[in-house]
Motif scaffolding. Structure first.
Motif, PDB file in Angstrom:
ATOM      1  N   LEU A  84     -55.257  19.058   4.511  1.00 38.17           N
ATOM      2  CA  LEU A  84     -55.922  17.878   3.978  1.00 38.17           C
ATOM      3  C   LEU A  84     -55.012  17.121   3.021  1.00 38.17           C
ATOM      4  CD1 LEU A  84     -58.735  16.413   3.957  1.00 38.17           C
ATOM      5  CD2 LEU A  84     -59.128  17.587   1.787  1.00 38.17           C
ATOM      6  N   PRO A  85     -54.735  15.861   3.274  1.00 35.89           N
ATOM      7  CA  PRO A  85     -53.862  15.079   2.394  1.00 35.89           C
ATOM      8  C   PRO A  85     -54.554  14.701   1.093  1.00 35.89           C
ATOM      9  CG  PRO A  85     -54.746  13.690   4.105  1.00 35.89           C
ATOM     10  CD  PRO A  85     -55.188  15.088   4.433  1.00 35.89           C
ATOM     11  N   SER A  86     -53.761  14.397   0.095  1.00 41.27           N
ATOM     12  CA  SER A  86     -54.296  13.978  -1.207  1.00 41.27           C
ATOM     13  C   SER A  86     -54.272  12.466  -1.335  1.00 41.27           C
ATOM     14  CB  SER A  86     -53.487  14.633  -2.337  1.00 41.27           C
ATOM     15  OG  SER A  86     -52.098  14.389  -2.168  1.00 41.27           O
ATOM     16  N   GLU A  87     -54.356  11.785  -0.196  1.00 38.65           N
ATOM     17  CA  GLU A  87     -54.260  10.336  -0.155  1.00 38.65           C
ATOM     18  C   GLU A  87     -55.533   9.747   0.449  1.00 38.65           C
ATOM     19  OE1 GLU A  87     -49.437  10.398   0.539  1.00 38.65           O
ATOM     20  OE2 GLU A  87     -50.781  10.335   2.257  1.00 38.65           O
ATOM     21  N   PRO A  88     -56.296   8.972  -0.324  1.00 33.54           N
ATOM     22  CA  PRO A  88     -57.573   8.429   0.171  1.00 33.54           C
ATOM     23  C   PRO A  88     -57.457   7.663   1.475  1.00 33.54           C
ATOM     24  CG  PRO A  88     -57.377   8.094  -2.187  1.00 33.54           C
ATOM     25  CD  PRO A  88     -56.053   8.619  -1.722  1.00 33.54           C
ATOM     26  N   ALA A  89     -56.361   6.928   1.656  1.00 31.89           N
ATOM     27  CA  ALA A  89     -56.208   6.151   2.881  1.00 31.89           C
ATOM     28  C   ALA A  89     -56.212   7.045   4.116  1.00 31.89           C
ATOM     29  CB  ALA A  89     -54.913   5.336   2.837  1.00 31.89           C
ATOM     30  N   GLY A 133     -42.538  14.981  -8.833  1.00 34.74           N
ATOM     31  CA  GLY A 133     -42.755  15.302  -7.422  1.00 34.74           C
ATOM     32  C   GLY A 133     -43.753  14.376  -6.758  1.00 34.74           C
ATOM     33  N   LEU A 134     -43.691  14.328  -5.441  1.00 36.15           N
ATOM     34  CA  LEU A 134     -44.618  13.549  -4.631  1.00 36.15           C
ATOM     35  C   LEU A 134     -45.635  14.496  -4.003  1.00 36.15           C
ATOM     36  CD1 LEU A 134     -42.137  11.139  -2.802  1.00 36.15           C
ATOM     37  CD2 LEU A 134     -43.328  10.800  -4.984  1.00 36.15           C
ATOM     38  N   GLY A 135     -46.919  14.161  -4.117  1.00 29.01           N
ATOM     39  CA  GLY A 135     -47.973  15.048  -3.662  1.00 29.01           C
ATOM     40  C   GLY A 135     -48.042  15.206  -2.156  1.00 29.01           C
ATOM     41  N   THR A 136     -48.321  16.426  -1.721  1.00 30.82           N
ATOM     42  CA  THR A 136     -48.553  16.693  -0.303  1.00 30.82           C
ATOM     43  C   THR A 136     -50.064  16.835  -0.091  1.00 30.82           C
ATOM     44  OG1 THR A 136     -48.250  19.092  -0.612  1.00 30.82           O
ATOM     45  CG2 THR A 136     -46.309  17.784  -0.053  1.00 30.82           C
ATOM     46  N   ASP A 137     -50.532  18.048   0.112  1.00 33.80           N
ATOM     47  CA  ASP A 137     -51.936  18.276   0.399  1.00 33.80           C
ATOM     48  C   ASP A 137     -52.735  18.571  -0.863  1.00 33.80           C
ATOM     49  OD1 ASP A 137     -50.489  20.687   0.078  1.00 33.80           O
ATOM     50  OD2 ASP A 137     -52.088  21.818   1.031  1.00 33.80           O
ATOM     51  N   GLY A 195     -37.579   4.571  -6.945  1.00 29.60           N
ATOM     52  CA  GLY A 195     -38.685   3.693  -6.588  1.00 29.60           C
ATOM     53  C   GLY A 195     -40.018   4.380  -6.374  1.00 29.60           C
ATOM     54  N   ALA A 196     -40.145   5.641  -6.814  1.00 32.68           N
ATOM     55  CA  ALA A 196     -41.374   6.386  -6.557  1.00 32.68           C
ATOM     56  C   ALA A 196     -42.606   5.757  -7.200  1.00 32.68           C
ATOM     57  CB  ALA A 196     -41.214   7.833  -7.041  1.00 32.68           C
ATOM     58  N   ARG A 197     -42.433   5.108  -8.347  1.00 29.68           N
ATOM     59  CA  ARG A 197     -43.594   4.539  -9.030  1.00 29.68           C
ATOM     60  C   ARG A 197     -44.265   3.440  -8.206  1.00 29.68           C
ATOM     61  NH1 ARG A 197     -45.832   6.030 -13.211  1.00 29.68           N
ATOM     62  NH2 ARG A 197     -44.891   7.561 -14.586  1.00 29.68           N
ATOM     63  N   GLU A 198     -43.549   2.857  -7.304  1.00 28.67           N
ATOM     64  CA  GLU A 198     -44.152   1.849  -6.430  1.00 28.67           C
ATOM     65  C   GLU A 198     -45.156   2.468  -5.457  1.00 28.67           C
ATOM     66  OE1 GLU A 198     -40.987  -0.160  -4.482  1.00 28.67           O
ATOM     67  OE2 GLU A 198     -39.983  -0.778  -6.348  1.00 28.67           O
ATOM     68  N   LEU A 199     -45.121   3.797  -5.328  1.00 32.23           N
ATOM     69  CA  LEU A 199     -46.003   4.503  -4.399  1.00 32.23           C
ATOM     70  C   LEU A 199     -47.242   5.070  -5.078  1.00 32.23           C
ATOM     71  CD1 LEU A 199     -43.226   6.614  -2.609  1.00 32.23           C
ATOM     72  CD2 LEU A 199     -44.093   4.375  -1.912  1.00 32.23           C
ATOM     73  N   GLU A 200     -47.399   4.867  -6.372  1.00 29.94           N
ATOM     74  CA  GLU A 200     -48.429   5.553  -7.154  1.00 29.94           C
ATOM     75  C   GLU A 200     -49.821   5.450  -6.542  1.00 29.94           C
ATOM     76  OE1 GLU A 200     -50.344   5.470 -11.678  1.00 29.94           O
ATOM     77  OE2 GLU A 200     -48.432   4.485 -11.257  1.00 29.94           O
ATOM     78  N   ARG A 201     -50.190   4.269  -6.062  1.00 21.15           N
ATOM     79  CA  ARG A 201     -51.537   4.067  -5.535  1.00 21.15           C
ATOM     80  C   ARG A 201     -51.780   4.802  -4.216  1.00 21.15           C
ATOM     81  NH1 ARG A 201     -54.402   0.139  -8.145  1.00 21.15           N
ATOM     82  NH2 ARG A 201     -53.212  -1.151  -9.609  1.00 21.15           N
ATOM     83  N   GLN A 202     -50.760   5.407  -3.699  1.00 23.71           N
ATOM     84  CA  GLN A 202     -50.891   6.161  -2.451  1.00 23.71           C
ATOM     85  C   GLN A 202     -51.776   7.391  -2.630  1.00 23.71           C
ATOM     86  OE1 GLN A 202     -47.171   6.288  -0.171  1.00 23.71           O
ATOM     87  NE2 GLN A 202     -47.463   8.495   0.081  1.00 23.71           N
ATOM     88  N   LYS A 247     -53.963  13.517  -8.711  1.00 24.75           N
ATOM     89  CA  LYS A 247     -52.850  14.143  -8.001  1.00 24.75           C
ATOM     90  C   LYS A 247     -51.533  13.525  -8.460  1.00 24.75           C
ATOM     91  CE  LYS A 247     -51.121  16.796  -4.658  1.00 24.75           C
ATOM     92  NZ  LYS A 247     -51.308  18.252  -4.564  1.00 24.75           N
ATOM     93  N   TRP A 248     -51.502  12.209  -8.561  1.00 24.94           N
ATOM     94  CA  TRP A 248     -50.300  11.547  -9.045  1.00 24.94           C
ATOM     95  C   TRP A 248     -49.940  12.041 -10.448  1.00 24.94           C
ATOM     96  CZ3 TRP A 248     -46.229   8.787  -7.611  1.00 24.94           C
ATOM     97  CH2 TRP A 248     -45.503   8.100  -8.599  1.00 24.94           C
ATOM     98  N   ALA A 249     -50.949  12.174 -11.307  1.00 20.97           N
ATOM     99  CA  ALA A 249     -50.709  12.604 -12.688  1.00 20.97           C
ATOM    100  C   ALA A 249     -50.124  14.006 -12.742  1.00 20.97           C
ATOM    101  CB  ALA A 249     -52.010  12.534 -13.487  1.00 20.97           C
ATOM    102  N   GLN A 250     -50.541  14.886 -11.838  1.00 20.73           N
ATOM    103  CA  GLN A 250     -50.002  16.250 -11.827  1.00 20.73           C
ATOM    104  C   GLN A 250     -48.501  16.266 -11.543  1.00 20.73           C
ATOM    105  OE1 GLN A 250     -52.429  18.334  -8.900  1.00 20.73           O
ATOM    106  NE2 GLN A 250     -53.518  19.420 -10.515  1.00 20.73           N
ATOM    107  N   GLY A 251     -48.022  15.269 -10.831  1.00 26.17           N
ATOM    108  CA  GLY A 251     -46.613  15.250 -10.457  1.00 26.17           C
ATOM    109  C   GLY A 251     -45.735  14.448 -11.386  1.00 26.17           C
ATOM    110  N   THR A 252     -46.298  13.995 -12.510  1.00 27.55           N
ATOM    111  CA  THR A 252     -45.525  13.171 -13.435  1.00 27.55           C
ATOM    112  C   THR A 252     -45.541  13.757 -14.834  1.00 27.55           C
ATOM    113  OG1 THR A 252     -47.440  11.779 -13.957  1.00 27.55           O
ATOM    114  CG2 THR A 252     -46.059  11.095 -12.114  1.00 27.55           C
ATOM    115  N   ASP A 253     -44.623  13.285 -15.651  1.00 24.60           N
ATOM    116  CA  ASP A 253     -44.554  13.652 -17.064  1.00 24.60           C
ATOM    117  C   ASP A 253     -44.195  12.382 -17.818  1.00 24.60           C
ATOM    118  OD1 ASP A 253     -44.437  14.900 -19.476  1.00 24.60           O
ATOM    119  OD2 ASP A 253     -42.607  16.026 -19.072  1.00 24.60           O
TER     120      ASP A 253
END
Length: 418
Positions: A336-341, A134-138, A110-117, A122-128
């Motif tokens: 510093l998180p990679s999440e705008p929220a 992977g899920l982005g941290t900082d 279900g990770a794709r449901e989190l994409e907008r996070q 950053k999301w693109a770096q963790g996908t193929d």
């Protein structure tokens, strides 16, 4: 990049509880391991997670940067030994995407449901493609850390807004280094040529390889050349302390006040505090980085396929990268998180740091994050990047001129690709 020496001791300490616990201590709990390079600030979060999930026991393996990534390559090749959750630094993501069959596809949980996070890059770096590795941290959006007392001694402005006006770009940075050195010849302006070079390079859309076809372009990319010659020029003039970030020499230079500036991502502030100690409290300040914002560092949490508890591992990774936990990490550890929220959260934006003269680090790094644009690394970035770093080191130790070092770096990079 959090590779300070004490992390090795933490790694050893992290293994002790395994030997000390009796078999019944964890009962029938599901045991998960998470492997990180350096301290990610996860200890209190793991304790919280175990309270929320009494059927889960989590062990954090902590090793240094190189040992961690080399060990992962060996573990994946052998098909055993990897932790259930493994952190991977962003520069290594392209090469691990090539062996994605060794990792669980987090989209299946279900990770794709989190994409907008996350911010899109950053999301693109963790996908193929559709595969979520992977899920982005900082992330490592940049600022400039500087010594107020040393700037004052050199007759330069010390107010952070005035320093930002003084050094809007890297040419101005080099010109300021000239002024600084003329007034304070016993102190260096920058920690190392490599730090300046990396910061400049991270502000370029492309580095050593073309985003179009992944071909080697370092020898003709003006961004690489200008970064090398400006930083190498500082080294040739004796304006760098030749102190590579997070080495013992860097720690000593921080403590002794041997240099005045360092391009700093948010996660570096805790390293400066640790190396500088109480004696340097209030001497450092933070302002905007010269040029545009670039990214230095940042990681992803992945789940190797060899693990027995992949779903539980994903749930742990998802929880650690959730906005609530990422906010706690910034407020407690400055990561510093990679999440705008999160970096747009009013409490984060208002955050200051007393060690750095009450610098509004939340506002500075949030603004830097908003301006940040990713740069393309290339699949074999890790093979060629070290050659340019070593070349700058040869300039600093006076064994080569800037031109000689540049020519040799290009030659060795090309040889590494054969």
């Amino acid at each position: 990049m959090r590779t300070i020496v004490r992390r090795i001791a933490l790694a050893v300490a992290a293994l002790i509880p395994l030997a000390a616990c009796s078999p019944g201590d964890a009962g029938e709990k599901t045991k998960l391991t998470i492997a990180t390079f350096g301290e990610f600030g996860y200890a209190p979060l793991i304790a919280e997670y175990e309270k929320l999930h009494p059927d889960i026991a989590v062990q954090n393996r902590v090793t240094d940067f190189d040992t961690h990534h080399k060990g992962l390559a060996t573990q994946l090749a052998a098909g055993r030994g990897a932790a259930d959750v493994v952190a991977i630094e962003e520069q290594y993501m392209p090469q691990y995407r090539k062996v994605r069959d060794k990792f669980a596809d987090l989209a299946g949980y279900g990770a794709r449901e989190l994409e907008r996070q996350w911010v899109p890059w950053k999301w693109a770096q963790g996908t193929d493609g559709a595969f979520v590795l992977g899920l982005g941290t900082d992330m490592g959006s940049l600022a400039l850390c500087y010594r107020r007392d040393l700037f004052q001694a050199a007759g330069l402005p010390v107010d952070r807004d005035e320093v930002a006006k003084l050094i809007p770009d890297w040419n101005a940075y080099a010109a300021t280094a000239e002024r600084f050195t003329a007034k304070t010849p016993g102190v260096k302006f920058a920690d190392s040529a490599g730090t300046v070079y990396t910061a400049m390079l991270n502000q370029s859309p492309e580095n050593y390889f073309s985003q179009r076809d992944d071909s080697f372009i370092a020898d003709r990319n003006p961004s690489v050349r200008s970064a090398f010659f400006l930083s190498g020029g500082l080294a040739a003039k004796g304006q760098t302390a030749a102190a590579t970030t997070f080495t013992q020499a860097w720690n000593v230079a921080i403590k002794q006040g041997s240099f005045a500036t360092v391009a700093c991502p948010a996660w570096m502030l805790s390293q400066i505090k640790e190396a500088g100690g109480d004696a340097n409290r209030g001497k450092w300040d933070v302002t905007t980085v010269p040029g545009s914002s670039g990214n230095q560092g940042g990681s992803f949490l992945t789940v190797p396929k060899q693990g027995e508890h992949q779903k539980e591992a994903y749930e742990l990774a998802r929880w650690l990268t959730a906005p609530e936990q990422q906010k706690k990490l910034f407020l407690s550890d400055g990561i510093l998180p990679s999440e705008p929220a999160v970096y747009e959260d009013p409490q984060v934006v208002a955050h200051t740091d007393a060690y750095f003269g009450d610098a509004p680090i939340g506002r500075i790094f949030a603004s830097s994050a908003e301006r940040l644009r990713p740069n393309y690394r290339g699949l074999r970035d890790a093979d060629v990047r070290p050659e340019f770093g070593r070349a700058l080191g040869r300039i600093e130790d006076r064994t080569e001129t800037v031109d000689q070092a540049w020519t040799k770096a290009v030659q060795l990079a090309l040889a590494a690709l054969k």
